[in-house]
Scaffold this active site. Structure first.
Site, PDB file in Angstrom:
ATOM      1  N   GLU A  66     -18.151 -38.207  51.422  1.00  9.21           N
ATOM      2  CA  GLU A  66     -16.988 -38.773  52.034  1.00  9.21           C
ATOM      3  C   GLU A  66     -17.015 -38.106  53.456  1.00  9.21           C
ATOM      4  O   GLU A  66     -17.139 -36.933  53.703  1.00  9.21           O
ATOM      5  CB  GLU A  66     -15.707 -38.232  51.425  1.00  9.21           C
ATOM      6  CG  GLU A  66     -15.363 -38.867  49.895  1.00  9.21           C
ATOM      7  CD  GLU A  66     -14.237 -38.340  49.213  1.00  9.21           C
ATOM      8  OE1 GLU A  66     -13.918 -39.078  48.219  1.00  9.21           O
ATOM      9  OE2 GLU A  66     -13.647 -37.553  49.591  1.00  9.21           O
ATOM     10  N   GLU A 117      -3.741 -32.183  54.077  1.00 11.74           N
ATOM     11  CA  GLU A 117      -4.616 -30.958  54.096  1.00 11.74           C
ATOM     12  C   GLU A 117      -4.039 -29.573  54.192  1.00 11.74           C
ATOM     13  O   GLU A 117      -3.123 -29.647  54.726  1.00 11.74           O
ATOM     14  CB  GLU A 117      -5.447 -31.381  55.409  1.00 11.74           C
ATOM     15  CG  GLU A 117      -5.971 -32.862  55.508  1.00 11.74           C
ATOM     16  CD  GLU A 117      -6.861 -33.556  54.358  1.00 11.74           C
ATOM     17  OE1 GLU A 117      -7.252 -32.599  53.608  1.00 11.74           O
ATOM     18  OE2 GLU A 117      -7.274 -34.718  54.544  1.00 11.74           O
TER      19      GLU A 117
END
Lengths: 414, 278
Positions: free
Chosen positions: B44, B55
């Protein structure tokens, strides 16, 4: 008012959030429909009662005598600066904190930029006895020390956000991260008509008390509706609140006054827009859960915005305002930092009202364009300016503001 | 054609994540290639967005380093073209960057360009199934996969709506919150895997995995793959702070990758037959 059962205003709005937040968003949608729209368990009755007894509503619609004389037309002030806490922000904070109680949540989180929403949320949380944590950019904490202390006095935790430039957009992102971890017990009291559905509609509904009162007061006091309504616009909660009940009155022009900052140009290289005029200059994009107008570079990275008023300093704007601007129902305009500071001093001197720097933007536009605003103008005084005094001293000292008091006593001492 | 299914053909897939351009373009190329040497089955590649709301602090910092190093979508595509790896590649980014790319509004130009440089699929943390129609269409047009994240709180109709649109693999978020390495791997994972058992698409678990032992436990619990980001980004961050050479950091990444891959393989042997998942 625009109806939006799917959370869309034209192409704007929607729910662009991480999957972990979706169940909480769906739960909130359900609570919004039941308690706010349908008044289940008498929620709206209790909200209105608390706005009156705790918040001090209704606020006056006051004729501004000297401004009316100066501009040779009827100027009225919707005095949201008189709401408990000194700004319109309590209308929303009280509504959402109360809703969190009805939903059985045990904890409140909120972001704040200038600190007005943080203080309002801290007050509402103390009033309704629920623990509260506020995320605030480190830079804003330094710019708004008195407000930080007010939150602490009311018993709220204040969590500094150090990522990025440490202003409102970083604080919103950080609060969303907290919420993604704690959705089951926590409600996120967002401070403006931004974010994923149902926030833009719900915050508008809580703030629409401003225009509901103003519309009724206009009828009572001058037997009609104003020709124009002016409100400053950052995220846009006082703006939508002041406009909502006038949107269907075609004869009433609605002006959203944005922060032109120091310039409307952008520096793509540095990713900086020295303004916060997303309605006037922004492009279509997705930020903080909604599609709206944004200050962004050509790749879609969000720009650092700027305004002398930290409360307007945001790269996005409520999706409903973006829609109303595209529909030509709301007119986006802007004034620069200097004009806002000048208007701050003017209102203080001529009307005895020290406005928030946000609010001063609306008065600067009145000063520049009064000839085109019709016979009767309502300006929303979104908040009082006590919180801004430190910034005003600093910003006034470094410019030539013709109507400012003599600042020499401060020189060397700041 | 998307190559994503290849990653799951021979046992559990080890799927590492790195933010592209962290801390600079050249080092980042070495790091990604090191992950393949360490046994990555699919990688990824994070395209940094200025407001990464899903995040935690580790990946936020990586995003900042990468953006400060001048990473842009255009540079990202150059990076993928230059990259010398043979495993499938999935681009992880936020929707505004996909939406703004190219001359026409909407996700099509981004997907077209990504397909051209060899990206096989996409993960977009701020794009829920409700808003994903245009991206799903573009992925279908260019034969790419669209991976969705399923949270511990995702159930019922929501889960079905997501599983109707997902392709490649489903990203099973091991616990609530944002990305970040954790000491414990949540037991919410097992429950999530049970809920997903009826769908015939690989289930890769992420959020919080940082050791070979975690990887083994997750695979033993029924996952078809493990996704590891923060534990690897930590190695990049530490190397950057200490001024270590890119080669040293790449070696550490390769070692860590091998530990995680070996853990995943061990997990297969530790699997106990689960009546509901047969």
């Amino acid at each position: 008012m625009s109806t939006n059962t799917d959370g869309k205003f034209g192409d704007y709005g929607g729910q662009y959030v991480p999957e972990a937040l979706m169940p909480a968003i769906e739960e909130l949608e359900d609570a919004y429909e039941r308690y706010v729209l349908e008044n289940e368990d008498g929620f709206m009755d209790e909200f209105r009662r608390r706005l009156r007894d705790f918040g001090g509503r209704p606020t006056p619609l006051q004729r501004a005598d000297r401004l009316s004389e100066r501009y040779d037309r009827e100027v009225y002030l919707k005095r949201e600066d008189l709401v408990h806490g000194g700004a319109h922000k309590l209308n929303n904070a009280l509504g959402q904190v109360l809703l969190a109680k009805y939903m059985g949540k045990e904890r409140i989180v909120a972001e704040t930029g200038a600190g007005q929403h943080g203080t309002a949320t801290a007050m509402a949380a103390a009033h309704l006895d629920i623990p509260c944590e506020i995320y605030m950019g480190k830079r804003d904490i330094n710019r708004q020390r008195p407000n930080v202390f007010r939150m602490r006095i009311n018993g709220a935790e204040v969590n500094p956000v150090t990522v990025g430039r440490g202003t409102l957009k970083e604080a919103i992102s950080e609060t969303m991260r907290d919420w993604a971890t704690t959705v089951e017990t926590t409600h996120y009291v967002i401070g403006s008509v931004v974010g994923p559905h149902p926030f833009p509609s719900m915050v508008r509904d809580f703030q629409s008390v401003i225009s509901k009162e103003a519309r009724k007061q206009s009828r009572e006091q001058f037997g009609g509706l104003p020709d124009s309504v002016l409100a400053c616009a950052g995220g846009g909660s006082n703006t939508m609140g002041a406009f909502a009940n006038f949107v269907d009155d075609e004869g009433v022009d609605l002006y959203a006054v944005e922060a032109g900052g120091s310039s409307l140009d952008v520096d793509e290289e540095k990713g900086v827009a020295p303004n916060s005029a997303s309605l006037s200059t922004g492009g279509d994009g997705i930020l903080h859960g909604a599609r709206t107008k944004l200050l962004q570079d050509r790749d879609g990275q969000i720009m650092e915005s700027h305004s002398v008023s930290s409360g307007l300093d945001y790269a996005g704007v409520g999706p409903e305002l973006a829609y109303l601007v595209d529909e030509r129902r709301v007119i986006p305009v802007n004034v620069d930092d200097d004009a806002a500071l000048e208007a701050f001093h003017r209102l203080s001197q001529e009307e005895g009202i020290i406005p928030a720097l946000e609010t001063a933007h609306a008065f600067a536009y009145l000063h520049e364009e009064y000839e085109n605003l019709g016979e009767t103008v309502v300006v929303n005084v979104s908040g009082r300016g006590d919180k801004d005094l430190e910034s005003v001293i600093e910003e006034t000292s470094k410019r030539n503001i013709p109507n400012a008091p003599d600042m020499s006593m401060f020189q060397g001492g700041l | 054609m998307s190559r994503v299914p290849e990653a799951f053909e021979d046992g559990p897939a080890f799927i590492p994540y790195l933010a592209v351009g962290d801390p600079d373009y050249e080092s980042s190329l070495e790091y990604v290639e090191a992950l393949e040497r360490g046994g990555a089955d699919l990688i990824e590649l994070g395209l940094p967005f200025s407001e990464p709301i899903a995040e935690g602090p580790t990946i936020q910092s990586a995003v900042v380093r990468s953006l400060e190093g001048g990473m842009t979508p255009t540079r990202f595509f150059e990076f993928v073209e230059e990259l010398d790896v043979d495993v499938p590649l999935v681009c992880m980014t936020y929707y505004n960057l996909i939406y703004q790319y190219g001359d026409e509004p909407g996700p099509r130009p981004f997907v077209e360009k990504a397909a051209e440089v060899g990206i096989d699929g996409f993960v977009v943390p701020d794009l829920p199934a409700e808003e994903a129609g245009p991206l799903r269409e573009a992925c279908d047009e260019f034969d790419r996969d669209l991976v969705f994240i399923v949270a511990p709180t995702t159930r019922g109709e929501r889960l079905e709506r997501i599983m109707d649109q997902v392709s490649g693999y489903v990203y099973v978020q091991a616990r609530l919150g944002v990305t970040g390495a954790q000491e414990d791997v949540s037991d919410q994972t097992g429950q999530s895997l049970d809920r997903l058992a009826q769908w015939d698409v690989p289930k890769a678990v992420g959020f919080g995995i940082k050791t070979g032992e975690h990887a083994a436990n997750i695979v033993a619990g029924g996952a078809d793959g493990i996704i590891v980001g923060s534990a690897l980004v930590d190695i990049v961050a530490e190397g950057h702070e200490n001024g270590d050479s890119a080669a040293e950091v790449a070696d550490r990444l390769e070692t860590k990758a091998r530990e995680l891959k070996d853990g995943a393989l061990r997990g297969v042997e530790q699997r106990v037959p689960h009546p509901e998942r047969q």
